[in-house]
Design a protein around this motif. Structure first.
Motif, PDB file in Angstrom:
ATOM      1  N   PRO A 436       1.017  -1.330   0.031  1.00 19.06           N
ATOM      2  CA  PRO A 436      -0.108   0.052   0.046  1.00 19.06           C
ATOM      3  C   PRO A 436       0.735   1.194   0.079  1.00 19.06           C
ATOM      4  O   PRO A 436       0.395   2.340  -0.622  1.00 19.06           O
ATOM      5  N   ASP A 437       2.149   1.289   0.817  1.00 20.44           N
ATOM      6  CA  ASP A 437       2.743   2.602   0.810  1.00 20.44           C
ATOM      7  C   ASP A 437       3.384   3.106  -0.731  1.00 20.44           C
ATOM      8  O   ASP A 437       3.386   4.088  -0.958  1.00 20.44           O
ATOM      9  N   ARG A 438       3.872   1.839  -1.042  1.00 15.98           N
ATOM     10  CA  ARG A 438       4.392   2.068  -2.519  1.00 15.98           C
ATOM     11  C   ARG A 438       3.548   2.203  -3.593  1.00 15.98           C
ATOM     12  O   ARG A 438       3.865   3.197  -4.463  1.00 15.98           O
ATOM     13  N   LEU A 439       2.330   1.628  -3.261  1.00 15.41           N
ATOM     14  CA  LEU A 439       1.203   1.899  -4.477  1.00 15.41           C
ATOM     15  C   LEU A 439       0.844   3.363  -4.354  1.00 15.41           C
ATOM     16  O   LEU A 439       0.547   3.862  -5.223  1.00 15.41           O
ATOM     17  N   LYS A 440       0.780   3.907  -2.892  1.00 14.58           N
ATOM     18  CA  LYS A 440       0.555   5.481  -2.892  1.00 14.58           C
ATOM     19  C   LYS A 440       1.584   6.333  -3.420  1.00 14.58           C
ATOM     20  O   LYS A 440       1.222   7.086  -4.208  1.00 14.58           O
ATOM     21  N   ASP A 441       2.769   6.191  -3.314  1.00 17.39           N
ATOM     22  CA  ASP A 441       3.964   6.944  -4.229  1.00 17.39           C
ATOM     23  C   ASP A 441       3.897   6.538  -5.606  1.00 17.39           C
ATOM     24  O   ASP A 441       4.181   7.504  -6.469  1.00 17.39           O
ATOM     25  N   PHE A 442       3.493   5.228  -6.075  1.00 11.92           N
ATOM     26  CA  PHE A 442       3.404   5.194  -7.497  1.00 11.92           C
ATOM     27  C   PHE A 442       2.199   6.084  -8.035  1.00 11.92           C
ATOM     28  O   PHE A 442       2.199   6.764  -8.990  1.00 11.92           O
ATOM     29  N   ALA A 443       1.011   5.964  -7.434  1.00 14.75           N
ATOM     30  CA  ALA A 443      -0.117   6.787  -7.840  1.00 14.75           C
ATOM     31  C   ALA A 443       0.246   8.518  -7.890  1.00 14.75           C
ATOM     32  O   ALA A 443      -0.361   9.013  -8.640  1.00 14.75           O
ATOM     33  N   ALA A 444       0.932   8.808  -6.782  1.00 12.86           N
ATOM     34  CA  ALA A 444       1.258  10.278  -6.677  1.00 12.86           C
ATOM     35  C   ALA A 444       2.124  10.804  -7.797  1.00 12.86           C
ATOM     36  O   ALA A 444       1.866  11.758  -8.608  1.00 12.86           O
ATOM     37  N   LEU A 445       3.065   9.820  -8.360  1.00 16.19           N
ATOM     38  CA  LEU A 445       3.887   9.968  -9.458  1.00 16.19           C
ATOM     39  C   LEU A 445       2.970  10.014 -10.672  1.00 16.19           C
ATOM     40  O   LEU A 445       3.401  11.063 -11.584  1.00 16.19           O
ATOM     41  N   THR A 446       2.520   9.107 -10.830  1.00 13.06           N
ATOM     42  CA  THR A 446       1.507   8.979 -12.005  1.00 13.06           C
ATOM     43  C   THR A 446       0.433  10.375 -12.240  1.00 13.06           C
ATOM     44  O   THR A 446       0.425  10.857 -13.294  1.00 13.06           O
ATOM     45  N   GLY A 447       0.050  10.822 -11.026  1.00 12.15           N
ATOM     46  CA  GLY A 447      -0.673  12.093 -11.005  1.00 12.15           C
ATOM     47  C   GLY A 447       0.084  13.358 -11.618  1.00 12.15           C
ATOM     48  O   GLY A 447      -0.260  14.027 -12.574  1.00 12.15           O
ATOM     49  N   GLN A 448       1.444  13.327 -11.152  1.00 16.39           N
ATOM     50  CA  GLN A 448       2.221  14.396 -11.361  1.00 16.39           C
ATOM     51  C   GLN A 448       2.691  14.356 -12.786  1.00 16.39           C
ATOM     52  O   GLN A 448       2.586  15.043 -13.481  1.00 16.39           O
ATOM     53  N   TYR A 449       3.018  13.198 -13.335  1.00 18.65           N
ATOM     54  CA  TYR A 449       3.485  13.007 -14.716  1.00 18.65           C
ATOM     55  C   TYR A 449       2.129  13.179 -15.757  1.00 18.65           C
ATOM     56  O   TYR A 449       2.349  13.634 -16.972  1.00 18.65           O
ATOM     57  N   LEU A 450       1.128  12.805 -15.218  1.00 14.16           N
ATOM     58  CA  LEU A 450      -0.105  12.832 -16.155  1.00 14.16           C
ATOM     59  C   LEU A 450      -0.445  14.382 -16.256  1.00 14.16           C
ATOM     60  O   LEU A 450      -0.683  14.594 -17.392  1.00 14.16           O
ATOM     61  N   GLU A 451      -0.337  15.255 -15.390  1.00 14.64           N
ATOM     62  CA  GLU A 451      -0.509  16.535 -15.369  1.00 14.64           C
ATOM     63  C   GLU A 451       0.632  17.256 -16.274  1.00 14.64           C
ATOM     64  O   GLU A 451       0.384  18.118 -17.080  1.00 14.64           O
ATOM     65  N   ALA A 452       1.932  16.753 -16.069  1.00 10.12           N
ATOM     66  CA  ALA A 452       2.772  17.304 -17.044  1.00 10.12           C
ATOM     67  C   ALA A 452       2.377  16.847 -18.408  1.00 10.12           C
ATOM     68  O   ALA A 452       3.168  17.673 -19.422  1.00 10.12           O
ATOM     69  N   THR A 453       2.130  15.644 -18.762  1.00  9.26           N
ATOM     70  CA  THR A 453       1.767  15.296 -20.226  1.00  9.26           C
ATOM     71  C   THR A 453       0.618  16.222 -20.662  1.00  9.26           C
ATOM     72  O   THR A 453       0.537  16.416 -21.707  1.00  9.26           O
ATOM     73  N   SER A 454      -0.559  16.451 -19.818  1.00  5.58           N
ATOM     74  CA  SER A 454      -1.589  17.474 -20.233  1.00  5.58           C
ATOM     75  C   SER A 454      -0.989  18.790 -20.619  1.00  5.58           C
ATOM     76  O   SER A 454      -1.302  19.189 -21.521  1.00  5.58           O
ATOM     77  N   ASP A 455       0.096  19.180 -19.696  1.00  7.44           N
ATOM     78  CA  ASP A 455       0.475  20.382 -20.192  1.00  7.44           C
ATOM     79  C   ASP A 455       1.364  20.492 -21.487  1.00  7.44           C
ATOM     80  O   ASP A 455       1.206  21.515 -22.372  1.00  7.44           O
ATOM     81  N   ALA A 456       1.883  19.253 -21.814  1.00  8.31           N
ATOM     82  CA  ALA A 456       2.589  19.122 -23.119  1.00  8.31           C
ATOM     83  C   ALA A 456       1.696  19.097 -24.332  1.00  8.31           C
ATOM     84  O   ALA A 456       1.912  19.938 -25.353  1.00  8.31           O
ATOM     85  N   ILE A 494      -4.882   5.439  -7.234  1.00  7.74           N
ATOM     86  CA  ILE A 494      -4.842   6.172  -8.517  1.00  7.74           C
ATOM     87  C   ILE A 494      -6.148   7.022  -8.928  1.00  7.74           C
ATOM     88  O   ILE A 494      -5.840   8.116  -9.250  1.00  7.74           O
ATOM     89  N   LEU A 495      -6.945   6.487  -8.293  1.00  9.04           N
ATOM     90  CA  LEU A 495      -8.641   7.334  -8.605  1.00  9.04           C
ATOM     91  C   LEU A 495      -8.453   8.597  -7.619  1.00  9.04           C
ATOM     92  O   LEU A 495      -9.210   9.528  -7.784  1.00  9.04           O
ATOM     93  N   ALA A 496      -7.752   8.364  -6.422  1.00 17.07           N
ATOM     94  CA  ALA A 496      -7.631   9.707  -5.695  1.00 17.07           C
ATOM     95  C   ALA A 496      -6.717  10.590  -6.147  1.00 17.07           C
ATOM     96  O   ALA A 496      -6.993  11.682  -5.640  1.00 17.07           O
ATOM     97  N   GLN A 497      -5.928  10.569  -7.184  1.00 20.91           N
ATOM     98  CA  GLN A 497      -5.478  11.701  -7.874  1.00 20.91           C
ATOM     99  C   GLN A 497      -6.518  12.648  -8.484  1.00 20.91           C
ATOM    100  O   GLN A 497      -7.152  12.322  -9.241  1.00 20.91           O
ATOM    101  N   GLN A 498      -6.114  13.951  -8.170  1.00 22.30           N
ATOM    102  CA  GLN A 498      -6.657  14.990  -9.002  1.00 22.30           C
ATOM    103  C   GLN A 498      -7.011  14.878 -10.307  1.00 22.30           C
ATOM    104  O   GLN A 498      -7.650  15.247 -11.187  1.00 22.30           O
ATOM    105  N   ALA A 499      -5.728  14.489 -11.001  1.00 23.63           N
ATOM    106  CA  ALA A 499      -5.903  14.744 -12.222  1.00 23.63           C
ATOM    107  C   ALA A 499      -6.419  13.503 -13.169  1.00 23.63           C
ATOM    108  O   ALA A 499      -6.512  13.358 -14.307  1.00 23.63           O
ATOM    109  N   VAL A 500      -6.676  12.260 -12.203  1.00 20.44           N
ATOM    110  CA  VAL A 500      -7.410  11.147 -12.802  1.00 20.44           C
ATOM    111  C   VAL A 500      -8.948  11.213 -12.623  1.00 20.44           C
ATOM    112  O   VAL A 500      -9.371  11.262 -11.649  1.00 20.44           O
ATOM    113  N   ASP A 501      -9.603  11.218 -13.734  1.00 25.54           N
ATOM    114  CA  ASP A 501     -11.339  11.119 -13.634  1.00 25.54           C
ATOM    115  C   ASP A 501     -11.917   9.702 -13.790  1.00 25.54           C
ATOM    116  O   ASP A 501     -12.923   9.507 -13.585  1.00 25.54           O
ATOM    117  N   GLY A 502     -10.893   8.868 -14.094  1.00 28.04           N
ATOM    118  CA  GLY A 502     -11.527   7.400 -14.426  1.00 28.04           C
ATOM    119  C   GLY A 502     -10.512   6.410 -14.732  1.00 28.04           C
ATOM    120  O   GLY A 502      -9.135   6.692 -15.218  1.00 28.04           O
TER     121      GLY A 502
END
Length: 625
Positions: A436-456, A494-502
């Motif tokens: 669970p702790d590593r999955l939380k970190d993975f999800a947070a990094l996913t959210g960060q990079y998804l936002e960066a990809t959206s910016d691109a 993953i779904l808890a990330q603000q950048a992720v809608d589904g």
């Protein structure tokens, strides 16, 4: 350095970043604060070298960005052993700044996808090219850098395991010394004529021996290159640059049996040794290369390591370390200059229809991105791209590992191209196997990079594609069909990330369409949408269908009431996974047009499909926290 073309971003924000800058005596991330200062318009502004790291990022960076590249071609390096030498030289140089760039068997800057990326780096990122060594042999290139080289490590080309040993030894080099791997007698004699000494003889060694010789502390602890010994020409420079050991995740071709025997095979002794050590490292790690998919992804995940399929790619260091420039013109102008977007699909009728979205598979495959994805007429290079709505899975990690590629895709994207985060976010994992702790970190990094990809792309990218476990708990067991429904507990971070809608959920088996339903996250009420049927192969029955059978099956399901045209019901929507290796954009167009002509179907993008579901389909009651 002056800005040449447009930035990947068109906003202005201050970000706190953690850059893992490669330096000889530094093994921990360095925290720093930088400003993204972007000036929109037609005039060029100054360069801002911003890596966009977050504290969780496992990706290294050079001390200085890519600025000048000496270009060489495999065509001028006839001995494969010398190719390893040049790759290790490139990796060592890249710890300070990438300086070598390799083309694939061409004698000029045309006709090679790596030449295409090189041209983009020159034109859009201000990289200077030195092409004077294009047709020179390895000796001339080594002579150009002879003062940089402090020693060499010997390997035997006839025994590929010794190459992995040499790469691992050099990757663990902790000082300023720049070591190269040498496997040809002529190159050895050349280096010795310059009084460059042999520092280690690995000609009878292997990766396990050299990993233990160096000890785990000599490496970055943030990644491993899992590479077949026979593919030594790929990822060698990235291994040295990133201070990652190179080991083979060993298995026979029959992965479903030999890799999952009762004795707990975990990829061989070298892979087990590295994984055991990385189990003790709490931070996220990345597995470059590849292995037997289901066991490999599950086993490395237990060590908090996600997967990038990348064993057939090269030039990661120079491509990943280009500087991010400020804007020279607005993204809309940029897009209109090089491609004319086709108009988005518009349904002007009022009749209720069944909504269908297509989603191309395998966008997590970085070697596909680095090689033919962008230019091949079957995929992004298709003349039919943009004619109908189509979703493309794309790894958010391209923000770090392929900014040049990401820039091209953003520039050439049409209004009917829809970008979805590839499995399973920033990298390929089976979420239910992760702590669970590593999955939380993975999800947070996913959210960060998804936002960066959206910016691109200048538009929100708000959904993630996740592939389910081969069997419950990950891995593979004989007889398992890979039809697992979503484990909502493991998907919640993953779904808890603000950048992720589904999430678009694929089963491991049944061509990704073994679960056809929609479920809702218990906390956020965000949907998890399964595949209805797949455009996969040429079968006429089941869930994996060819072009005409898919059209007829969807019509049949609508006629028999298995699916509907009701917008407030989950059966009013269908996600169609498209298998990239058996079908192409033209096939998607054929299905889409046939369905549209029937008058009962509307083709939408996956993001539109998700938005319609969230808006129109009422989720069951859920409790807010």
């Amino acid at each position: 350095v002056l800005c040449q073309m447009s930035s990947l971003r068109d906003d202005q924000k201050e970000v706190n970043v953690t850059d893992e800058v490669i330096s000889p005596n530094q093994t921990k991330p360095r925290e720093t604060s930088v400003m993204h200062s972007l000036v929109l318009g037609v005039s060029c502004a100054a360069v801002s070298f911003v890596r966009g790291h977050v504290p969780l990022s496992p990706y290294p960076q050079s001390t200085h960005p890519t600025s000048t590249l000496t270009v060489y071609s495999e065509a001028s390096v006839p001995n494969p052993a010398d190719l390893v030498t040049l790759e290790t030289l490139g990796g060592g140089l890249a710890r300070t700044s990438p300086e070598l760039y390799r083309l694939t068997n061409v004698s000029d800057l045309a006709g090679d996808v790596y030449a295409f990326w090189l041209s983009r780096m020159q034109k859009r990122f201000g990289v200077t090219l030195n092409t004077s060594f294009m047709n020179a042999g390895p000796g001339a290139i080594l002579a150009n850098y002879r003062t940089n080289i402090t020693g060499f490590v010997l390997f035997s080309l006839g025994n590929p395991k010794t190459i992995s040993g040499a790469l691992t030894y050099i990757a663990g080099q902790p000082t300023n010394d720049l070591l190269v791997a040498v496997g040809s007698q002529s190159t050895r004699e050349l280096l010795e004529s310059w009084s460059i000494p042999m520092v280690r003889d690995c000609s009878t060694s292997d990766s396990l021996t050299e990993y233990h010789n160096r000890s785990a502390e000599a490496f970055s602890g943030r990644g491993v290159v899992f590479q077949l010994d026979t593919l030594f020409q790929n990822l060698a420079e990235y291994s040295i640059f990133s201070r990652a050991p190179t080991v083979e995740y060993a298995c026979t071709a029959n992965v479903t049996k030999a890799c999952f025997s009762a004795n707990g095979v975990r990829g061989g002794a070298a892979a087990e040794a590295v994984l055991d050590d990385l189990m003790q490292v709490p931070t996220l790690k990345v597995a470059m290369g590849w292995g037997p998919e289901s066991q490999y992804v599950a086993e490395v995940g237990l060590a908090g390591m996600y997967v990038h399929a990348s064993d057939m790619a090269h030039d990661f260091s120079p491509i990943a370390n280009v500087a991010v420039h400020t804007a020279c013109e607005k993204k809309s102008s940029l897009r209109n200059r090089d491609s004319v977007p086709k108009a988005p699909y518009v349904d002007n009728t009022t009749k209720e229809k069944h909504r269908v979205a297509f989603l191309m598979s395998d966008g997590d495959n970085l070697q596909w991105m680095y090689n033919v994805f962008a230019t091949d007429p079957k995929w992004w290079g298709s003349p039919d791209r943009g004619s109908v709505p189509l979703g493309w899975t794309l790894s958010p990690a391209l923000h770090k590992l392929g900014p040049v590629i990401l820039d091209f895709l953003a520039e050439t994207k049409t209004l009917n191209d829809d970008i979805i985060g590839a499995p399973s976010g920033v990298g390929y994992i089976y979420p239910s196997t992760w702590a669970p702790d590593r999955l939380k970190d993975f999800a947070a990094l996913t959210g960060q990079y998804l936002e960066a990809t959206s910016d691109a792309f200048g538009a929100p990218i708000s959904a993630i594609n996740v592939i389910g476990d081969p069997c419950e708990g990950g891995g593979y067991k004989q007889g398992c069909k890979g039809l697992m429904k979503p484990n909502k507990t493991s998907l919640a971070p993953i779904l808890a990330q603000q950048a992720v809608d589904g999430i678009f959920w694929y089963t491991f088996g049944a061509g990704y369409s073994g679960w056809h339903d929609i479920e809702w996250d218990d906390t956020t009420a965000k949907p998890i949408v399964g595949g209805r049927l797949s455009l996969w192969g040429e079968s006429i029955a089941g869930t994996m269908l060819g072009v005409r059978p898919l059209v007829e099956q969807l019509k049949l399901q609508l006629f028999t009431g298995k699916i509907s045209t009701k917008t407030d019901r989950s059966d009013g929507y269908s996600l169609i996974p498209v298998h990239a290796w058996s079908h192409n954009v033209s096939d998607v167009r054929a299905v889409a047009e046939a369905l549209t002509e029937s008058g009962h179907f509307e083709i939408v993008t996956p993001t539109q499909l998700l938005s319609m579901i969230r808006t129109n389909v009422n989720p069951p009651l859920f409790s807010e926290t």
